[in-house]
Design a protein around this motif. Structure first.
Motif, short mmCIF file in Angstrom:
data_model
loop_
_atom_site.label_atom_id
_atom_site.label_comp_id
_atom_site.label_asym_id
_atom_site.label_seq_id
_atom_site.Cartn_x
_atom_site.Cartn_y
_atom_site.Cartn_z
N LYS A 346 0.83 -1.20 0.00
CA LYS A 346 0.00 0.00 0.00
C LYS A 346 0.86 1.25 0.00
N GLU A 347 1.94 1.21 0.80
CA GLU A 347 2.86 2.35 0.87
C GLU A 347 3.52 2.60 -0.48
N ALA A 348 4.00 1.55 -1.11
CA ALA A 348 4.68 1.68 -2.40
C ALA A 348 3.72 2.19 -3.48
N GLU A 349 2.52 1.66 -3.49
CA GLU A 349 1.53 2.11 -4.49
C GLU A 349 1.14 3.56 -4.26
N ALA A 350 1.05 3.97 -2.99
CA ALA A 350 0.72 5.36 -2.68
C ALA A 350 1.83 6.29 -3.13
N TRP A 351 3.08 5.86 -2.96
CA TRP A 351 4.22 6.68 -3.40
C TRP A 351 4.20 6.87 -4.91
N GLU A 352 3.95 5.79 -5.65
CA GLU A 352 3.88 5.89 -7.11
C GLU A 352 2.69 6.75 -7.54
N ALA A 353 1.56 6.64 -6.82
CA ALA A 353 0.40 7.45 -7.15
C ALA A 353 0.68 8.93 -6.90
N ALA A 354 1.42 9.22 -5.82
CA ALA A 354 1.78 10.61 -5.53
C ALA A 354 2.70 11.16 -6.61
N LYS A 355 3.61 10.32 -7.09
CA LYS A 355 4.52 10.74 -8.16
C LYS A 355 3.74 11.05 -9.44
N LYS A 356 2.80 10.18 -9.77
CA LYS A 356 1.97 10.40 -10.96
C LYS A 356 1.15 11.66 -10.82
N ALA A 357 0.62 11.90 -9.62
CA ALA A 357 -0.19 13.08 -9.37
C ALA A 357 0.61 14.36 -9.52
N CYS A 358 1.91 14.28 -9.33
CA CYS A 358 2.80 15.44 -9.48
C CYS A 358 3.41 15.51 -10.88
N GLY A 359 2.78 14.87 -11.84
CA GLY A 359 3.29 14.92 -13.21
C GLY A 359 4.59 14.18 -13.40
N GLY A 360 4.89 13.21 -12.53
CA GLY A 360 6.13 12.44 -12.62
C GLY A 360 7.27 13.03 -11.81
#
Length: 389
Positions: A346-360
């Motif tokens: 869950k932590e790893a997926e949330a980190w990747e989702a946050a990165k995507k939300a910030c345009g990478g």
């Protein structure tokens, strides 16, 4: 250095060749001023103001403080007229008159085929050259039967002569398949060739040219696949000299990231920055940008080694429960591993989702310890899809 907010999950130890073991939450030490930004408290990706893909902003564009509907309509018409006036077959030569030519010491270069057929029914090749601020822009098409290091060397020399700029000290390129030709041409001109996917400006400019130039060319071939696709090899074991001791997912408010960039050249001996204004990033100051913090008792030599690798991306491989570090143009390392369970996934997926939300947008920070007041190395990174050509 702005305080990094550690997440609410435990860090992992990464010692050479040993399986990482989880640390209890009580052993985590936030930097300087204790703050916690649990990933679970991040706004959903759709609410971030920076979800759109980064888009290059013209270096000559000015910011207007007031605008009316009539002004906007006039601007749109001017843009439409400019697009209509663009000749997709023409050579582009541009040097920003406001910039000192001697200050442009590094170029980004792509030399590859395009989805365009010439009169012989063969794919056209194109040389695209810019600097990281788009103060220098040059393009030229070539037939496929003259593609060699001599052609490239002569073209690079001609750019210097035509635009009145000195030859660069370094040229970065992101296609591993062109390494021999580009390196040979650069060597003959006394230029250092650097294979690197940190050609952010160039990659985004190619995406823009695909929409505004290539698709309007009379020889454009819809659906044509790139001749030289970017490499994405299987990740290798991390070399011993690149191992840290601990790592943690962290976050910085966007305002703090801007502060880091503003003082980057005076603050950091090791690292890499990005021109977020040129890339058109628009985020609220409080938007949290995800990153990875690495703590090591040998932080300075670790940062020095990392500095020579052209670090371009950190990503999570949830299926393998590991972090992947991409460097250069075709090298990927297993940077860290973690024990796979529901919480860490869950932590790893949330980190990747946050990165995507910030345009990478994301970052990598190297410190002596999580108690350190500052970072030894700081790399601002951007996760981008490959260009369409």
């Amino acid at each position: 250095m702005a305080t990094l907010g550690l997440n609410c999950y435990s860090s992992r130890i990464r010692v050479a060749r040993r399986q990482p073991a989880p640390l209890p939450a009580s052993s985590l030490h936030p930097l300087s001023k204790p703050r916690s930004f649990p990933l679970s408290l991040l706004p959903p990706p759709a609410t971030h103001s920076g979800t759109r893909r980064p888009r290059l902003q013209s270096p000559s564009a000015s910011v207007s403080t007031t605008s009316t509907a009539a002004d906007d309509e006039e601007d749109l018409q001017e843009e439409a007229d400019e697009e209509e006036a663009v000749d997709p077959t023409a050579e582009l030569r541009f040097l920003d008159p406001a910039v000192d030519p001697g200050s442009i010491r590094e170029w980004e270069v792509d030399f590859c085929s395009r989805p365009i057929l010439d009169d012989r029914g063969k794919k056209l090749w194109e040389l695209v050259v810019c600097d990281r601020t788009l103060s220098l822009q040059f393009t030229r098409f070539f037939p496929n039967n003259v593609i060699n290091s001599v052609t490239l060397k002569d073209a690079i020399a001609s750019i210097s002569d035509m635009l009145g700029v000195p030859l660069p000290e370094k040229i970065r390129f992101f296609r591993s398949q062109m390494q021999t030709i580009i390196t040979r041409a650069c060597n003959e001109l006394g230029i250092k060739a650097i294979p690197s996917k940190r050609c952010i400006t160039l990659i985004l400019w190619l995406e823009e040219r695909y929409e505004t130039v290539y698709t309007r060319h009379p020889g454009f071939q819809q659906g044509s696949k790139p001749l030289l696709a970017l490499d994405n090899p299987f990740p290798m074991d991390l070399p011993d000299n690149l191992f840290g001791e601990k790592w943690a997912f962290v976050q910085l408010p966007y305002s703090a990231v801007l502060e880091e960039i503003s003082s980057f050249e005076t603050r950091y001996a090791f690292g890499g920055s990005l021109d977020l204004d040129l890339l058109g990033f628009e985020m609220e100051d409080k938007t949290l940008v995800p990153g990875l913090a690495v703590a090591s008792s040998r932080a300075k030599p670790l940062a020095a080694w990392m500095n020579g690798l052209e670090v371009c991306l950190v990503e999570v491989d949830v299926s393998r429960a590991c972090l992947i570090l991409s460097v250069g143009v075709s090298t990927r390392y297993i940077y860290a591993t973690y024990k796979k369970n529901a919480a860490t996934t869950k932590e790893a997926e949330a980190w990747e989702a946050a990165k995507k939300a910030c345009g990478g947008l994301h970052f990598l920070a190297i410190q002596e310890s999580f108690d350190s007041e500052d970072c030894v190395g700081f790399w601002l990174l951007l996760d981008l899809p490959p260009p369409p050509v």
